[in-house]
Motif scaffolding. Structure first.
Motif, PDB file in Angstrom:
ATOM      1  N   VAL A   1     -19.730  17.735  56.129  1.00 10.66           N
ATOM      2  CA  VAL A   1     -19.596  17.862  54.674  1.00 10.66           C
ATOM      3  C   VAL A   1     -19.803  16.494  54.038  1.00 10.66           C
ATOM      4  N   ASN A   2     -20.161  16.511  52.759  1.00 10.47           N
ATOM      5  CA  ASN A   2     -20.380  15.267  52.032  1.00 10.47           C
ATOM      6  C   ASN A   2     -19.050  14.722  51.541  1.00 10.47           C
ATOM      7  N   SER A   3     -18.480  13.848  52.319  1.00  9.33           N
ATOM      8  CA  SER A   3     -17.175  13.272  51.980  1.00  9.33           C
ATOM      9  C   SER A   3     -17.140  11.818  52.423  1.00  9.33           C
ATOM     10  N   THR A   4     -16.438  10.988  51.684  1.00 12.73           N
ATOM     11  CA  THR A   4     -16.353   9.566  52.007  1.00 12.73           C
ATOM     12  C   THR A   4     -15.456   9.296  53.200  1.00 12.73           C
ATOM     13  N   THR A   5     -14.654  10.283  53.598  1.00 14.06           N
ATOM     14  CA  THR A   5     -13.712  10.064  54.702  1.00 14.06           C
ATOM     15  C   THR A   5     -13.946  10.994  55.888  1.00 14.06           C
ATOM     16  N   CYS A   6     -15.046  11.752  55.859  1.00 13.99           N
ATOM     17  CA  CYS A   6     -15.274  12.727  56.933  1.00 13.99           C
ATOM     18  C   CYS A   6     -15.520  12.059  58.275  1.00 13.99           C
ATOM     19  N   ASN A   7     -15.995  10.812  58.263  1.00 16.20           N
ATOM     20  CA  ASN A   7     -16.306  10.140  59.524  1.00 16.20           C
ATOM     21  C   ASN A   7     -15.136   9.322  60.073  1.00 16.20           C
ATOM     22  N   VAL A   8     -14.009   9.401  59.400  1.00 15.30           N
ATOM     23  CA  VAL A   8     -12.807   8.698  59.864  1.00 15.30           C
ATOM     24  C   VAL A   8     -11.950   9.679  60.657  1.00 15.30           C
ATOM     25  N   HIS A   9     -11.461   9.254  61.828  1.00 10.94           N
ATOM     26  CA  HIS A   9     -10.718  10.147  62.732  1.00 10.94           C
ATOM     27  C   HIS A   9     -11.496  11.457  62.921  1.00 10.94           C
ATOM     28  N   PRO A  10     -12.705  11.381  63.458  1.00  9.89           N
ATOM     29  CA  PRO A  10     -13.567  12.559  63.570  1.00  9.89           C
ATOM     30  C   PRO A  10     -12.972  13.668  64.437  1.00  9.89           C
ATOM     31  N   SER A  11     -13.317  14.888  64.068  1.00  9.18           N
ATOM     32  CA  SER A  11     -12.904  16.076  64.816  1.00  9.18           C
ATOM     33  C   SER A  11     -13.996  17.123  64.646  1.00  9.18           C
ATOM     34  N   PRO A  12     -14.024  18.173  65.481  1.00  7.66           N
ATOM     35  CA  PRO A  12     -15.047  19.211  65.346  1.00  7.66           C
ATOM     36  C   PRO A  12     -15.075  19.865  63.969  1.00  7.66           C
ATOM     37  N   ALA A  13     -13.989  19.740  63.217  1.00  8.29           N
ATOM     38  CA  ALA A  13     -13.933  20.344  61.884  1.00  8.29           C
ATOM     39  C   ALA A  13     -14.662  19.500  60.837  1.00  8.29           C
ATOM     40  N   THR A  14     -14.799  18.200  61.088  1.00  7.70           N
ATOM     41  CA  THR A  14     -15.396  17.314  60.090  1.00  7.70           C
ATOM     42  C   THR A  14     -16.776  16.773  60.485  1.00  7.70           C
ATOM     43  N   VAL A  15     -17.069  16.693  61.782  1.00  6.55           N
ATOM     44  CA  VAL A  15     -18.374  16.178  62.222  1.00  6.55           C
ATOM     45  C   VAL A  15     -19.011  17.166  63.195  1.00  6.55           C
ATOM     46  N   TYR A  16     -20.321  17.010  63.383  1.00  5.27           N
ATOM     47  CA  TYR A  16     -21.032  17.877  64.317  1.00  5.27           C
ATOM     48  C   TYR A  16     -20.536  17.610  65.725  1.00  5.27           C
ATOM     49  N   GLU A  17     -20.158  18.667  66.414  1.00  9.46           N
ATOM     50  CA  GLU A  17     -19.573  18.525  67.743  1.00  9.46           C
ATOM     51  C   GLU A  17     -20.634  18.405  68.833  1.00  9.46           C
ATOM     52  N   GLU A  18     -21.762  19.074  68.639  1.00  2.00           N
ATOM     53  CA  GLU A  18     -22.795  19.101  69.673  1.00  2.00           C
ATOM     54  C   GLU A  18     -23.568  17.788  69.715  1.00  2.00           C
TER      55      GLU A  18
END
Length: 239
Positions: free
Chosen positions: A173-190
């Motif tokens: 998603v387009n968020s300024t904090t999505c790449n902080v403490h990444p998880s499968p819910a916020t970043v691509y897992e594959e």
């Protein structure tokens, strides 16, 4: 008269074949260009030798494109030499394609290793090379992937080592904090290796279908050319 009519038919079939062959050449050029554009960023971040495949497809398409015109000229002028040359060149292309297909089957298992090695080098140099960084980011955004095998690969790569972050191109998603403490819910897992491999397997069916179609018409072209050669050599009037 029956033989003369038969040779006229063969001459017509040679023209029809060369038109179809010309279309096949255009199709190969289009497929090669599409592969080059679609995998442009993947080719940037992987080994330089990987880029030879789309280029080779385009080259073969251009060769087929011009050979088809050569065959038409030979049939139109009823030149035994030109038609013979056309048949020989077509036979050589057919043999090269068979050799390429065998080589592709033998080395198909090495594709993943080549991709993985190239991505590994690109990820490690992510913070050092601007071109590689841009290529990796666009690759992850386009193929919805993150890292080599998964997003945890970035944990040991500068400048993300020790701060529990990943590149923003990994974000779902387009968020300024999505790449902080990444998880499968916020970043691509594959990982990108799996995504690229899946893309190639999906599109190889199209390439295989086109290749089989071209091989079929090549065999027909060789047969028709040989028949026309025989007619020209025997001195039959085919006009």
């Amino acid at each position: 008269m029956a033989m003369e009519g038969g040779m006229k038919c063969v001459k017509f079939l040679v023209f029809v074949f060369n038109f179809i062959f010309w279309v096949c050449g255009v199709a190969l050029i289009a497929i090669g260009l599409y592969a080059q554009v679609a995998l442009n960023k993947a080719l940037v971040v992987t080994s330089a030798s990987a880029s030879s495949t789309p280029i080779a497809i385009v080259v073969v398409g251009v060769i087929i494109f011009f050979i088809s015109f050569f065959g038409c000229c030979g049939a139109w002028k009823e030149s035994y030499c030109m038609v013979t040359t056309f048949a020989v060149l077509l036979s050589l292309i057919f043999l090269v394609e068979i050799a390429a297909a065998i080589a592709g089957y033998v080395f198909k298992d090495k594709v993943r290793a080549v991709l993985e090695q190239g991505l590994q080098e690109a990820v490690q140099k992510y913070g050092e090379d601007a071109a590689l960084r841009e290529g990796v980011d666009e690759l992850q955004e386009e193929f919805h992937c993150c890292g080599i095998n998964n997003y945890t690969d970035w944990a040991n790569v500068a400048p993300f080592k020790g701060n529990d972050t990943v590149p923003r191109s990994c974000c779902r998603v387009n968020s300024t904090t999505c790449n902080v403490h990444p998880s499968p819910a916020t970043v691509y897992e594959e990982g990108c290796v799996s995504s690229l491999e899946a893309w190639m397997k999906k599109n190889i069916v199209v390439v295989a279908a086109v290749a089989l179609g071209i091989a079929f018409f090549e065999v027909l072209g060789i047969i028709f050319a040989c028949c026309l050669m025989r007619g020209i050599r025997s001195g039959y009037e085919v006009m």
